[in-house]
Scaffold this active site. Structure first.
Site, PDB file in Angstrom:
ATOM      1  N   ARG A  17       0.755  -1.420   0.445  1.00 42.05           N
ATOM      2  CA  ARG A  17       0.000  -0.276  -0.040  1.00 42.05           C
ATOM      3  C   ARG A  17       1.075   1.163  -0.033  1.00 42.05           C
ATOM      4  O   ARG A  17       2.032   1.367   0.845  1.00 42.05           O
ATOM      5  CB  ARG A  17      -0.348   0.062   0.881  1.00 42.05           C
ATOM      6  CG  ARG A  17      -1.935  -1.298   1.197  1.00 42.05           C
ATOM      7  CD  ARG A  17      -3.270  -0.776  -0.017  1.00 42.05           C
ATOM      8  NE  ARG A  17      -3.375  -0.439   0.218  1.00 42.05           N
ATOM      9  CZ  ARG A  17      -4.543  -0.218  -0.793  1.00 42.05           C
ATOM     10  NH1 ARG A  17      -4.629  -1.157  -1.424  1.00 42.05           N
ATOM     11  NH2 ARG A  17      -5.493   0.607  -0.552  1.00 42.05           N
ATOM     12  N   ILE A  18       0.602   2.150  -0.835  1.00 47.26           N
ATOM     13  CA  ILE A  18       1.010   3.625  -0.456  1.00 47.26           C
ATOM     14  C   ILE A  18       0.476   3.763   0.565  1.00 47.26           C
ATOM     15  O   ILE A  18      -0.318   4.263   1.191  1.00 47.26           O
ATOM     16  CB  ILE A  18       0.796   4.377  -1.590  1.00 47.26           C
ATOM     17  CG1 ILE A  18       1.988   3.696  -3.819  1.00 47.26           C
ATOM     18  CG2 ILE A  18       1.480   5.738  -2.006  1.00 47.26           C
ATOM     19  CD1 ILE A  18       1.167   4.402  -4.110  1.00 47.26           C
ATOM     20  N   LEU A  19       1.418   4.864   1.506  1.00 44.46           N
ATOM     21  CA  LEU A  19       0.794   5.082   2.370  1.00 44.46           C
ATOM     22  C   LEU A  19       1.368   6.722   2.395  1.00 44.46           C
ATOM     23  O   LEU A  19       1.869   7.469   1.926  1.00 44.46           O
ATOM     24  CB  LEU A  19       2.327   4.629   3.405  1.00 44.46           C
ATOM     25  CG  LEU A  19       2.422   3.224   4.392  1.00 44.46           C
ATOM     26  CD1 LEU A  19       3.649   3.540   4.832  1.00 44.46           C
ATOM     27  CD2 LEU A  19       1.715   3.557   4.867  1.00 44.46           C
ATOM     28  N   THR A  52      10.390   7.932   2.869  1.00 41.11           N
ATOM     29  CA  THR A  52      10.161   9.120   2.669  1.00 41.11           C
ATOM     30  C   THR A  52       8.638   9.829   1.237  1.00 41.11           C
ATOM     31  O   THR A  52       7.978   8.891   1.503  1.00 41.11           O
ATOM     32  CB  THR A  52      11.449  10.055   1.965  1.00 41.11           C
ATOM     33  OG1 THR A  52      11.794  10.151   0.517  1.00 41.11           O
ATOM     34  CG2 THR A  52      12.275  10.507   2.428  1.00 41.11           C
ATOM     35  N   ASP A  97       9.086   4.932  -3.485  1.00 41.42           N
ATOM     36  CA  ASP A  97      10.955   3.734  -3.742  1.00 41.42           C
ATOM     37  C   ASP A  97      12.082   5.234  -3.642  1.00 41.42           C
ATOM     38  O   ASP A  97      12.625   5.052  -4.366  1.00 41.42           O
ATOM     39  CB  ASP A  97      10.844   3.700  -4.330  1.00 41.42           C
ATOM     40  CG  ASP A  97       9.303   2.910  -4.236  1.00 41.42           C
ATOM     41  OD1 ASP A  97       9.680   1.273  -3.080  1.00 41.42           O
ATOM     42  OD2 ASP A  97       8.525   2.182  -5.362  1.00 41.42           O
ATOM     43  N   HIS A 142      13.263  -2.403  -1.475  1.00 43.87           N
ATOM     44  CA  HIS A 142      12.860  -2.135  -2.530  1.00 43.87           C
ATOM     45  C   HIS A 142      13.276  -2.730  -3.780  1.00 43.87           C
ATOM     46  O   HIS A 142      14.777  -2.812  -3.450  1.00 43.87           O
ATOM     47  CB  HIS A 142      12.609  -0.968  -3.088  1.00 43.87           C
ATOM     48  CG  HIS A 142      12.088  -0.630  -4.214  1.00 43.87           C
ATOM     49  ND1 HIS A 142      10.771  -0.509  -4.871  1.00 43.87           N
ATOM     50  CD2 HIS A 142      12.705  -0.276  -5.666  1.00 43.87           C
ATOM     51  CE1 HIS A 142      11.169  -0.369  -6.502  1.00 43.87           C
ATOM     52  NE2 HIS A 142      11.464  -0.511  -7.089  1.00 43.87           N
ATOM     53  N   GLN A 199      19.723 -12.127  -1.769  1.00 42.93           N
ATOM     54  CA  GLN A 199      19.875 -10.882  -1.400  1.00 42.93           C
ATOM     55  C   GLN A 199      19.203 -10.187  -0.050  1.00 42.93           C
ATOM     56  O   GLN A 199      19.521  -9.507   0.366  1.00 42.93           O
ATOM     57  CB  GLN A 199      20.993 -10.151  -2.324  1.00 42.93           C
ATOM     58  CG  GLN A 199      21.766 -10.917  -3.508  1.00 42.93           C
ATOM     59  CD  GLN A 199      22.700 -11.962  -2.766  1.00 42.93           C
ATOM     60  OE1 GLN A 199      23.391 -10.838  -1.782  1.00 42.93           O
ATOM     61  NE2 GLN A 199      22.835 -13.247  -3.489  1.00 42.93           N
ATOM     62  N   GLU A 240       8.400  10.752  -0.936  1.00 44.51           N
ATOM     63  CA  GLU A 240       8.606  10.368  -2.620  1.00 44.51           C
ATOM     64  C   GLU A 240       8.250   9.111  -2.246  1.00 44.51           C
ATOM     65  O   GLU A 240       9.420   8.876  -1.875  1.00 44.51           O
ATOM     66  CB  GLU A 240      10.026  11.090  -3.025  1.00 44.51           C
ATOM     67  CG  GLU A 240       9.402  11.165  -4.521  1.00 44.51           C
ATOM     68  CD  GLU A 240      10.742  12.039  -5.203  1.00 44.51           C
ATOM     69  OE1 GLU A 240      10.812  11.397  -6.656  1.00 44.51           O
ATOM     70  OE2 GLU A 240      11.471  12.221  -4.795  1.00 44.51           O
TER      71      GLU A 240
HETATM   72  C1  GRF Z   1       9.735  -8.333  -2.401  1.00 44.41           C
HETATM   73  O1  GRF Z   1      10.195  -8.083  -2.870  1.00 44.41           O
HETATM   74  C2  GRF Z   1       9.880  -6.659  -1.620  1.00 44.41           C
HETATM   75  O2  GRF Z   1      11.647  -6.244  -2.705  1.00 44.41           O
HETATM   76  C3  GRF Z   1       8.970  -6.293  -1.975  1.00 44.41           C
HETATM   77  O3  GRF Z   1       7.969  -7.264  -1.856  1.00 44.41           O
HETATM   78  C4  GRF Z   1       8.342  -8.159  -1.719  1.00 44.41           C
HETATM   79  C5  GRF Z   1       7.953  -8.932  -0.581  1.00 44.41           C
HETATM   80  O4  GRF Z   1       8.401 -10.571  -0.560  1.00 44.41           O
HETATM   81  N1  GRF Z   1       8.838  -4.764  -1.573  1.00 44.41           N
HETATM   82  P1  GRF Z   1       7.831 -11.070   0.903  1.00 44.41           P
HETATM   83  O5  GRF Z   1       6.900 -10.761   1.354  1.00 44.41           O
HETATM   84  O6  GRF Z   1       8.735 -10.109   1.773  1.00 44.41           O
HETATM   85  O7  GRF Z   1       8.327 -12.526   0.689  1.00 44.41           O
END
Ligand code: GRF
Length: 204
Positions: A85-87, A135, A139, A103, A167, A137
């Site tokens: 969700r966008i906050l 923040t 991402d 992200h 990663q 904006e």
């Molecule tokens: C991940 O790729 C994260 O970077 C993105 O949404 C995905 C969430 O995966 N924001 P999970 O729910 O943590 O397995």
């Protein structure tokens, strides 16, 4: 001990990585009752809550309800982990300096959705993931840590997603640990780690 609240919407594999790193997770909150990650949290004896966004007419109303639930868990740090969700600006403001997101791209490249497909379409040779402070904006925000992975010629979206996700599970617990241990310093929008620990990974 610092208290972490994690917000999820689905699978919750990043949430799981943070819990398994032994970090002090006080609660997991989801905007969907069917988020698979909730079951894991319950199994680990972690408090959970659901605030269904569908029950609120506006983003502001949902965010106010969410903040009330989150505050009930008295977080020092709020962690977005696949929270879809966008906050609102008010929500971001309320938790400013203690709100982290991960992200799946090397920001500032590819903010928004479908990052892996977009990276393939753009023909980039390196891709990855970013942990950043949130923040207003979308991402954007001060970068805590990044991991880079190669993009191979015959990669499909799923290959790249899996390579990046592995990663994510390394850098998110690390970034959260730094926060919890008061190791992070933000200077003019740039995040440093006390002790100069490396804030990047490259995994060929
Ligand atoms: C991940 O790729 C994260 O970077 C993105 O949404 C995905 C969430 O995966 N924001 P999970 O729910 O943590 O397995």
């Amino acid at each position: 001990m610092k208290r972490i609240v994690i917000l999820i919407s689905g699978r919750g594999s990043n949430m799981q990585a943070i819990v398994e790193a032994g970090l002090p997770v006080a609660a997991v909150v989801s905007n969907r009752a069917d988020a698979a990650g909730l079951e894991y949290a319950v199994g680990r004896g972690i408090a959970t809550a659901v605030v269904e966004h569908r029950n609120y007419a506006t983003r502001e109303a949902f965010d106010a309800a969410l903040a009330q639930v989150v505050d009930g868990f008295r977080p020092d740090l709020l962690v977005l982990a696949g929270f879809m969700r966008i906050l609102s600006d008010d929500f971001v403001e309320r938790y400013q300096g203690r709100l982290l997101n991960i992200h799946p791209s090397l920001l500032p490249a590819f903010p928004g959705l479908n990052t892996h497909a977009r990276a393939l379409a753009a023909g980039v040779k390196l891709h990855g993931c970013t942990v950043h402070f949130v923040t207003a904006e979308l991402d954007h925000g001060p970068i805590v840590m990044q991991a880079a992975v190669p993009v191979h010629p015959r990669d499909h979206e799923a290959d790249l997603a899996a390579r990046v996700l592995a990663q994510e599970h390394r850098i998110y617990p690390q970034a959260v640990r730094w926060f919890v241990e008061d190791q992070l310093v933000i200077d003019n929008g740039v995040v440093h780690v006390k002790g100069d620990y490396p804030q990047q990974l490259y995994v060929p």
